[in-house]
Scaffold this active site. Sequence first.
Site, PDB file in Angstrom:
ATOM      1  CB  CYS A  94      66.036  -7.292 -82.622  1.00 35.44           C
ATOM      2  SG  CYS A  94      67.627  -6.661 -82.057  1.00 35.44           S
ATOM      3  CG  ASP A 137      69.164  -3.400 -90.525  1.00 37.81           C
ATOM      4  OD1 ASP A 137      68.024  -3.403 -91.015  1.00 37.81           O
ATOM      5  OD2 ASP A 137      69.424  -2.959 -89.382  1.00 37.81           O
TER       6      ASP A 137
HETATM    7  O1  LIG Z   1      66.511  -1.365 -82.962  1.00 40.84           O
HETATM    8  C1  LIG Z   1      67.219  -0.385 -82.764  1.00 40.84           C
HETATM    9  O2  LIG Z   1      66.767   0.667 -82.248  1.00 40.84           O
HETATM   10  C2  LIG Z   1      68.659  -0.399 -83.145  1.00 40.84           C
HETATM   11  C3  LIG Z   1      69.408   0.759 -82.971  1.00 40.84           C
HETATM   12  C4  LIG Z   1      70.744   0.750 -83.296  1.00 40.84           C
HETATM   13  C5  LIG Z   1      71.352  -0.386 -83.784  1.00 40.84           C
HETATM   14  C6  LIG Z   1      70.609  -1.545 -83.971  1.00 40.84           C
HETATM   15  C7  LIG Z   1      69.266  -1.563 -83.667  1.00 40.84           C
HETATM   16  N1  LIG Z   1      68.503  -2.706 -83.882  1.00 40.84           N
HETATM   17  C8  LIG Z   1      69.112  -3.918 -84.321  1.00 40.84           C
HETATM   18  C9  LIG Z   1      68.325  -4.964 -84.981  1.00 40.84           C
HETATM   19  O3  LIG Z   1      68.785  -6.110 -85.046  1.00 40.84           O
HETATM   20  C10 LIG Z   1      67.034  -4.681 -85.701  1.00 40.84           C
HETATM   21  O4  LIG Z   1      66.186  -5.762 -85.527  1.00 40.84           O
HETATM   22  C11 LIG Z   1      67.327  -4.502 -87.181  1.00 40.84           C
HETATM   23  O5  LIG Z   1      68.008  -3.287 -87.325  1.00 40.84           O
HETATM   24  C12 LIG Z   1      66.029  -4.460 -87.991  1.00 40.84           C
HETATM   25  O6  LIG Z   1      65.162  -3.487 -87.511  1.00 40.84           O
HETATM   26  P1  LIG Z   1      63.700  -3.315 -88.135  1.00 40.84           P
HETATM   27  O7  LIG Z   1      63.863  -2.813 -89.525  1.00 40.84           O
HETATM   28  O8  LIG Z   1      63.024  -2.311 -87.265  1.00 40.84           O
HETATM   29  O9  LIG Z   1      63.026  -4.640 -88.069  1.00 40.84           O
END
Ligand SMILES: O=C(O)c1ccccc1NCC(=O)[C@H](O)[C@H](O)COP(=O)(O)O
Length: 212
Positions: A8, A129
Amino acid sequence: MNVRVKICGITRSEDARAAWDAGADALGLNFYPRSPRYVEPGPAAALARTRPALGSVVGVFVNESPVTILARVRECGLTAVQLHGDEPPEACMGYGVPVIKALRVRGEEDVERARTYVGAGDVAALLLDGAAPGYGGGGVTFDWGLVARLTDAGVPVLVAGGLTPGNVAEAIRATRPYGVDVASGVESSPGIKDVDAVRTFIRAAKALNLGE
Ligand SMILES: O=C(O)c1ccccc1NCC(=O)[C@H](O)[C@H](O)COP(=O)(O)O
């Protein structure tokens, strides 16, 4: 087990191609303007065109208007939308593509809330999440022990939040999910993927597919 992997917050074509080449099943393009991973519609459409025949491109939205979501689906050729804000179950339909509803998990009450989205509208999967400040991409894990009550009941769950190449195998073993999702855990800085980390992450997740 056949765990799918979604990478992502892709912002660069070289990262998109590297992720597909490494075996990603889906890429996420972030349309939340306050995210450091935000992409404008024009560049997003170009990123979406890197999609291989069987790949999926997921648009990530936070409390966005249905009109804007529909426009992004059409102009960028999105194959699914991920609603990552406070959208109620009745908002999870009408985009002509499957909906992934994201929920942040602090405890059991959030898993119970997640259940209210099962079978709602066009919801095809839930994304669970961690509960970092903000809406997503915060790099925070949650209690994976809470996921089994959904996956054991056959609910397609994407596990997200704080996953890294080092912990993704453990997360999969603990939750037996439909898929896993990562943003910050495979980056050198927000929105810039570390290609070696992307490869290692996908290899670690897919090794379990081969192992069963
Ligand atoms: O990634 C972002 O900045 C974000 C901001 C607002 C809403 C969603 C967002 N990301 C979505 C995702 O699917 C991420 O992969 C998920 O939240 C996991 O993130 P991480 O803990 O950094 O792998």
